[in-house]
Design a protein around this motif. Sequence first.
Motif, PDB file in Angstrom:
ATOM      1  N   LEU A 188       7.934  -1.233  -0.412  1.00 46.23           N
ATOM      2  CA  LEU A 188       8.461  -1.170  -1.780  1.00 46.23           C
ATOM      3  C   LEU A 188       9.975  -1.019  -1.764  1.00 46.23           C
ATOM      4  O   LEU A 188      10.536  -0.315  -0.912  1.00 46.23           O
ATOM      5  CB  LEU A 188       7.853   0.018  -2.550  1.00 46.23           C
ATOM      6  N   TYR A 190      13.088  -0.167  -4.515  1.00 44.32           N
ATOM      7  CA  TYR A 190      13.497   0.244  -5.862  1.00 44.32           C
ATOM      8  C   TYR A 190      15.011   0.079  -5.972  1.00 44.32           C
ATOM      9  O   TYR A 190      15.755   0.845  -5.364  1.00 44.32           O
ATOM     10  CB  TYR A 190      13.175   1.725  -6.102  1.00 44.32           C
ATOM     11  N   ILE A 204       8.367   3.488 -10.730  1.00 39.34           N
ATOM     12  CA  ILE A 204       6.924   3.262 -10.901  1.00 39.34           C
ATOM     13  C   ILE A 204       6.469   4.304 -11.921  1.00 39.34           C
ATOM     14  O   ILE A 204       6.775   5.490 -11.785  1.00 39.34           O
ATOM     15  CB  ILE A 204       6.157   3.309  -9.558  1.00 39.34           C
ATOM     16  N   HIS A 207       1.057   7.417 -12.675  1.00 34.00           N
ATOM     17  CA  HIS A 207      -0.256   6.846 -12.345  1.00 34.00           C
ATOM     18  C   HIS A 207      -0.940   7.718 -11.304  1.00 34.00           C
ATOM     19  O   HIS A 207      -0.318   8.577 -10.687  1.00 34.00           O
ATOM     20  CB  HIS A 207      -0.092   5.426 -11.780  1.00 34.00           C
ATOM     21  N   ASP A 209      -3.544   7.144  -7.793  1.00 28.66           N
ATOM     22  CA  ASP A 209      -3.949   6.072  -6.877  1.00 28.66           C
ATOM     23  C   ASP A 209      -5.471   5.907  -6.927  1.00 28.66           C
ATOM     24  O   ASP A 209      -6.189   6.829  -7.292  1.00 28.66           O
ATOM     25  CB  ASP A 209      -3.477   6.387  -5.453  1.00 28.66           C
ATOM     26  N   LEU A 216       2.432   8.132   2.423  1.00 26.22           N
ATOM     27  CA  LEU A 216       3.661   7.435   2.056  1.00 26.22           C
ATOM     28  C   LEU A 216       4.851   7.861   2.893  1.00 26.22           C
ATOM     29  O   LEU A 216       5.141   9.041   3.035  1.00 26.22           O
ATOM     30  CB  LEU A 216       3.954   7.732   0.573  1.00 26.22           C
ATOM     31  N   LEU A 224      10.650  10.494  -6.081  1.00 19.23           N
ATOM     32  CA  LEU A 224       9.207  10.653  -6.277  1.00 19.23           C
ATOM     33  C   LEU A 224       8.929  12.018  -6.913  1.00 19.23           C
ATOM     34  O   LEU A 224       9.483  13.031  -6.484  1.00 19.23           O
ATOM     35  CB  LEU A 224       8.490  10.554  -4.916  1.00 19.23           C
ATOM     36  N   HIS A 265       1.621  10.811 -10.350  1.00 16.76           N
ATOM     37  CA  HIS A 265       2.954  10.789  -9.757  1.00 16.76           C
ATOM     38  C   HIS A 265       3.719   9.589 -10.300  1.00 16.76           C
ATOM     39  O   HIS A 265       3.124   8.674 -10.894  1.00 16.76           O
ATOM     40  CB  HIS A 265       2.867  10.789  -8.230  1.00 16.76           C
ATOM     41  N   VAL A 267       7.952   7.454  -9.942  1.00 18.21           N
ATOM     42  CA  VAL A 267       9.258   7.406  -9.276  1.00 18.21           C
ATOM     43  C   VAL A 267      10.311   7.046 -10.315  1.00 18.21           C
ATOM     44  O   VAL A 267      10.141   6.094 -11.088  1.00 18.21           O
ATOM     45  CB  VAL A 267       9.276   6.340  -8.141  1.00 18.21           C
ATOM     46  N   ARG A 275      16.307   2.363  -3.035  1.00 19.32           N
ATOM     47  CA  ARG A 275      15.320   3.231  -2.389  1.00 19.32           C
ATOM     48  C   ARG A 275      14.239   2.357  -1.746  1.00 19.32           C
ATOM     49  O   ARG A 275      13.799   1.369  -2.342  1.00 19.32           O
ATOM     50  CB  ARG A 275      14.685   4.155  -3.434  1.00 19.32           C
ATOM     51  N   SER A 277      10.386   2.623   0.183  1.00 21.32           N
ATOM     52  CA  SER A 277       9.254   3.473   0.545  1.00 21.32           C
ATOM     53  C   SER A 277       8.120   2.570   1.020  1.00 21.32           C
ATOM     54  O   SER A 277       8.109   1.362   0.728  1.00 21.32           O
ATOM     55  CB  SER A 277       8.806   4.334  -0.643  1.00 21.32           C
ATOM     56  N   PRO A 279       4.058   2.979   1.106  1.00 20.26           N
ATOM     57  CA  PRO A 279       2.751   3.637   1.022  1.00 20.26           C
ATOM     58  C   PRO A 279       1.679   2.879   1.814  1.00 20.26           C
ATOM     59  O   PRO A 279       1.728   1.646   1.913  1.00 20.26           O
ATOM     60  CB  PRO A 279       2.427   3.617  -0.479  1.00 20.26           C
ATOM     61  N   PHE A 281      -2.436   2.742   1.809  1.00 19.58           N
ATOM     62  CA  PHE A 281      -3.587   3.157   0.989  1.00 19.58           C
ATOM     63  C   PHE A 281      -4.865   2.947   1.789  1.00 19.58           C
ATOM     64  O   PHE A 281      -5.195   1.807   2.138  1.00 19.58           O
ATOM     65  CB  PHE A 281      -3.679   2.309  -0.276  1.00 19.58           C
TER      66      PHE A 281
HETATM   67  O1  LIG Z   1       7.313   4.810  -3.749  1.00 16.62           O
HETATM   68  C1  LIG Z   1       6.790   5.889  -3.940  1.00 16.62           C
HETATM   69  O2  LIG Z   1       7.337   6.948  -3.615  1.00 16.62           O
HETATM   70  C2  LIG Z   1       5.452   5.985  -4.626  1.00 16.62           C
HETATM   71  C3  LIG Z   1       4.681   4.705  -4.647  1.00 16.62           C
HETATM   72  C4  LIG Z   1       3.349   4.864  -5.293  1.00 16.62           C
HETATM   73  O3  LIG Z   1       3.038   5.861  -5.878  1.00 16.62           O
HETATM   74  C5  LIG Z   1       2.360   3.770  -5.216  1.00 16.62           C
HETATM   75  O4  LIG Z   1       2.726   2.664  -4.756  1.00 16.62           O
HETATM   76  O5  LIG Z   1       1.199   4.000  -5.609  1.00 16.62           O
END
Ligand SMILES: O=C(O)CCC(=O)C(=O)O
Length: 342
Positions: A188, A190, A204, A207, A209, A216, A224, A265, A267, A275, A277, A279, A281
Amino acid sequence: MAEIRSEEPPVIDFGPFYSSDPIAQKKLTSEIQEACEKFGFFQLVNHNIPVALQKSVIAQSEAFFKLPLATKEKYHKDLDGFNRGYEPLRAQNFEKRTRGDLKEGFYLGKNLSLDDPFVIAKRFGQGPNKYPAEIEDPKSFQSTMEEYHESMTELAIDLLTVIEWTLGLEEGYFSSFCEKPVAALRLLHYPPQDPATAETERGIGAHTDFGAVTMLLQDETGGLQVWNDASKGWVDVTPRSGAYVVNLGNMMMRWTNDRYLSNLHRVINRSGKERFSVPFFFSGNPDYVVECLPRCMDPVEGAKYPPITVHDWMTGRFADTYGSSKEGVMGDLRQNAVAEST
Ligand SMILES: O=C(O)CCC(=O)C(=O)O
Ligand SMILES: [Fe+2]
């Protein structure tokens, strides 16, 4: 009246898992249990993922997002039915009241060939990856992502073993869940957001997950936040170099009969910087039937939710997000209430 303090999710040392010290393992078990019940979130340090591998994943991700938009669009995730590849800025909109989430992504999974039986059977999340040929070093992009996906799968299985301990389940209870698991890796990016839009713009939106656990990796930028229901406010999850932010998804909440929390959570990237990140899953074997765990059954009410396969659960949750399902789902009311109150 006592002030309700907004606590950050705890930082937990995973080292004891790899030791043979039963006292340290007991402490680890109770720390993870408490974090799962109270926050649904924690940070994990002393895991076995090498820092060098984490750094190359972030570096490859930066290299990908620097490519021209037209090149990235060649790998668009909607070009085939496998949900792998590029997702442009603002494609997702979790809170439904902004112009769309200010992030772009690149989705990967276990790289399966088209003749894999799960791919042929169109089971959730199974398919081949897309790999960008225009990136500076395409071979190392692919090998880094595949090595990282494999290592993260192992770490998720280790963590599920500890979750097994926290729930008093017999050794190996989660083994069949962890066989041929659906596990998605997302890169990801940002972009910095305009400070004038800080109230409405989301990297984001709020939401929860969908799956079992999310692990993550975040860079040092920050942004976050996790919902704290006790103080009714958002709490920062401060970046810690090399740590994983772990959170439980809706499937784990359902599986534990709501004993463990799948927490909200979001962002908001107020840093003025880009930024990155990543994740990961983990959702388990598509054919596995998720049904209330033995120790989580309410003695009077029994199980709150009927059994469901991983495939059906995940497919249903994705349909909810992309607007093709009318069914209400656990967490959505809470999610909307919070989104509207912020
Ligand atoms: O980028 C993040 O810190 C959170 C990403 C996230 O919550 C997600 O992709 O479900
Ligand atoms: Fe998330």
